[in-house]
Design a protein around this motif. Structure first.
Motif, mmCIF file in Angstrom:
data_model
loop_
_atom_site.group_PDB
_atom_site.id
_atom_site.type_symbol
_atom_site.label_atom_id
_atom_site.label_comp_id
_atom_site.label_asym_id
_atom_site.label_seq_id
_atom_site.Cartn_x
_atom_site.Cartn_y
_atom_site.Cartn_z
ATOM 1 N N HIS A 258 -5.178 35.745 -24.329
ATOM 2 C CA HIS A 258 -6.351 36.608 -24.162
ATOM 3 C C HIS A 258 -6.313 37.816 -25.112
ATOM 4 O O HIS A 258 -7.339 38.206 -25.653
ATOM 5 C CB HIS A 258 -6.456 37.100 -22.715
ATOM 6 N N ARG A 259 -5.110 38.385 -25.277
ATOM 7 C CA ARG A 259 -4.992 39.603 -26.070
ATOM 8 C C ARG A 259 -3.690 39.599 -26.875
ATOM 9 O O ARG A 259 -2.723 38.949 -26.488
ATOM 10 C CB ARG A 259 -5.014 40.846 -25.153
ATOM 11 N N ARG A 261 -0.692 42.041 -28.012
ATOM 12 C CA ARG A 261 -0.100 43.300 -27.569
ATOM 13 C C ARG A 261 1.143 43.642 -28.380
ATOM 14 O O ARG A 261 1.855 42.766 -28.859
ATOM 15 C CB ARG A 261 0.324 43.212 -26.094
ATOM 16 N N VAL A 267 -2.670 47.088 -26.250
ATOM 17 C CA VAL A 267 -3.482 45.955 -26.686
ATOM 18 C C VAL A 267 -4.153 46.300 -28.012
ATOM 19 O O VAL A 267 -4.847 47.312 -28.120
ATOM 20 C CB VAL A 267 -4.548 45.598 -25.630
ATOM 21 N N ALA A 270 -8.547 41.460 -28.852
ATOM 22 C CA ALA A 270 -8.739 40.258 -28.052
ATOM 23 C C ALA A 270 -8.550 39.041 -28.942
ATOM 24 O O ALA A 270 -9.059 39.002 -30.069
ATOM 25 C CB ALA A 270 -10.133 40.248 -27.436
ATOM 26 N N GLU A 360 -12.967 43.067 -30.220
ATOM 27 C CA GLU A 360 -12.529 44.287 -29.547
ATOM 28 C C GLU A 360 -12.187 43.943 -28.102
ATOM 29 O O GLU A 360 -12.893 43.189 -27.438
ATOM 30 C CB GLU A 360 -13.645 45.322 -29.563
ATOM 31 N N SER A 361 -11.075 44.465 -27.635
ATOM 32 C CA SER A 361 -10.702 44.241 -26.239
ATOM 33 C C SER A 361 -11.118 45.444 -25.393
ATOM 34 O O SER A 361 -10.984 46.589 -25.821
ATOM 35 C CB SER A 361 -9.196 44.015 -26.119
ATOM 36 N N ARG A 362 -11.587 45.162 -24.188
ATOM 37 C CA ARG A 362 -11.940 46.260 -23.272
ATOM 38 C C ARG A 362 -10.739 46.709 -22.446
ATOM 39 O O ARG A 362 -10.804 47.698 -21.743
ATOM 40 C CB ARG A 362 -13.064 45.817 -22.329
#
Length: 365
Positions: A258-259, A261, A267, A270, A360-362
């Motif tokens: 998913h991400r 890191r 993070v 995405a 972009e990850s939230r």
């Protein structure tokens, strides 16, 4: 009588070319390579990577251990240098000290038996192209370093070779002269039309002169592409770190599907990838934005006039950030960073580029 200088460019092709000095260790492992006719190719790499050895094999100054070299469709690996249809400009100029500028430039034509009148016209044409018209009666000892380099170039191009080889010709000049000579060499290449092969360890020379850059590491081709492609899509972490000042930041990351890191849990983007990777981002692509999701600690700031380079710690790794001059906070500050997804580069654990896209990850922790 007027004369002009123009070459009929010749393409270069290497097929399985290798070089070994002791029969065991290969300085140049098997190499396949094509340089297009009329192209300006820069061979770039650190000391000991094999770039000068490769150039000398093209010139005939080093024997090929295996494989073939074609120039203009003709195999030349067993021919003497003078029979290959090329000329070479050396780092140390190699001018005859007892000869004038005119005599140095025209020496190869005199040896070839060209008549005095025709030879003088050719010398005048070359001198005009290189800004040496007022210096023809001087000896090399009466010239500056930049002028001596022009004479060495003139001696090479007067034969109108199909291929011009340059072995770090600007390394003995100061910064301003190197800049001026880069401009002159680029213009000269366009005017005479020869295929040019230029060896250097200076990435600025490579980026500004080349149609394509051949990057070598330990005798192997890391990437052979346009300056724009090499900068924007480096094929490996070696290329990513070698091209750019400051070089690209490389961070160790892991994906959970998913991400991506860092080891500290931050993070970066995405991504559907799983496993360990290396993430790259150029210093000028990192954004300093209040309340941005990523955190780093500023250790050191270099103010360079036009911009500042920040050295910061992020997940125990050092990163560099290029910012407008005067925009950086004091040393020791906590930084809030954003890594734009479209500016990220991904490499596998062996350092080879992985083609993927990011979002972009939230979630940032």
């Amino acid at each position: 009588m007027t004369a002009s200088i123009h070459s009929t460019a010749q393409g270069i092709r290497l097929k399985g070319v290798t070089k070994s000095y002791d029969g065991a260790h290969q300085t140049i492992p098997p190499m396949d390579l094509e340089m297009r006719a009329g192209e300006f190719t820069v061979i770039l790499g650190p000391s000991g990577c094999g770039k000068s050895t490769l150039l000398q094999m093209l010139a005939g100054l080093e024997r090929v251990t295996a494989g073939t070299i074609e120039i203009g469709g003709r195999e030349v690996q067993d021919l003497e240098p003078k029979a290959r249809g090329l000329a070479m400009v050396f780092q140390n100029y190699a001018l005859y000290p007892h000869m004038t500028v005119a005599e140095n430039i025209g020496y190869s034509l005199r040896v070839a038996g060209m008549g005095k009148t025709e030879r003088a016209a050719k010398v005048q044409a070359v001198a005009g192209m290189l800004g040496l018209g007022d210096l023809l009666v001087r000896k090399p000892s009466q010239l500056s370093g930049g002028q001596r380099q022009r004479v060495a170039i003139g001696r090479a191009i007067i034969r109108e070779p199909g291929v011009l080889l340059f072995d770090e010709p600007l390394s003995n000049l100061d910064a301003q002269l190197r800049h001026d000579m880069r401009l002159e060499l680029g213009e000269l290449h366009r005017r005479i039309g020869a295929t040019s092969v230029f060896v250097t360890h200076d990435q600025v020379e490579a980026m500004t002169l080349a149609d394509r850059i051949l990057i070598l590491s330990k005798g192997r081709i890391e990437q052979f592409d346009t300056p724009k492609a090499i900068y924007s899509r480096p094929a490996s972490t070696f290329v990513a770190r070698f091209i750019g000042a400051p070089p690209m930041n490389i961070l160790q990351v892991s994906g959970d599907g998913h991400r991506l890191r860092l080891a500290d849990g931050q993070v970066l983007a995405a991504s559907p990838l799983r496993g360990d990777f290396q993430l790259g981002i150029r210093p000028e692509d990192i954004l300093l934005i209040k309340d941005a999701p990523l955190r780093a600690r500023l250790r050191y700031r270099e103010d360079l006039g036009s911009h500042s380079v920040l050295t910061a710690t992020m997940d125990l790794a050092e990163i560099r950030i290029a910012t407008p001059f005067g925009a950086a906070p004091p040393e020791g500050s906590d930084l809030a960073l954003r890594f734009p997804p479209e500016k990220l580069h991904l490499f596998d654990t062996a350092g080879l580029r992985v083609e993927t896209t990011f979002a972009e990850s939230r979630v940032f922790s």
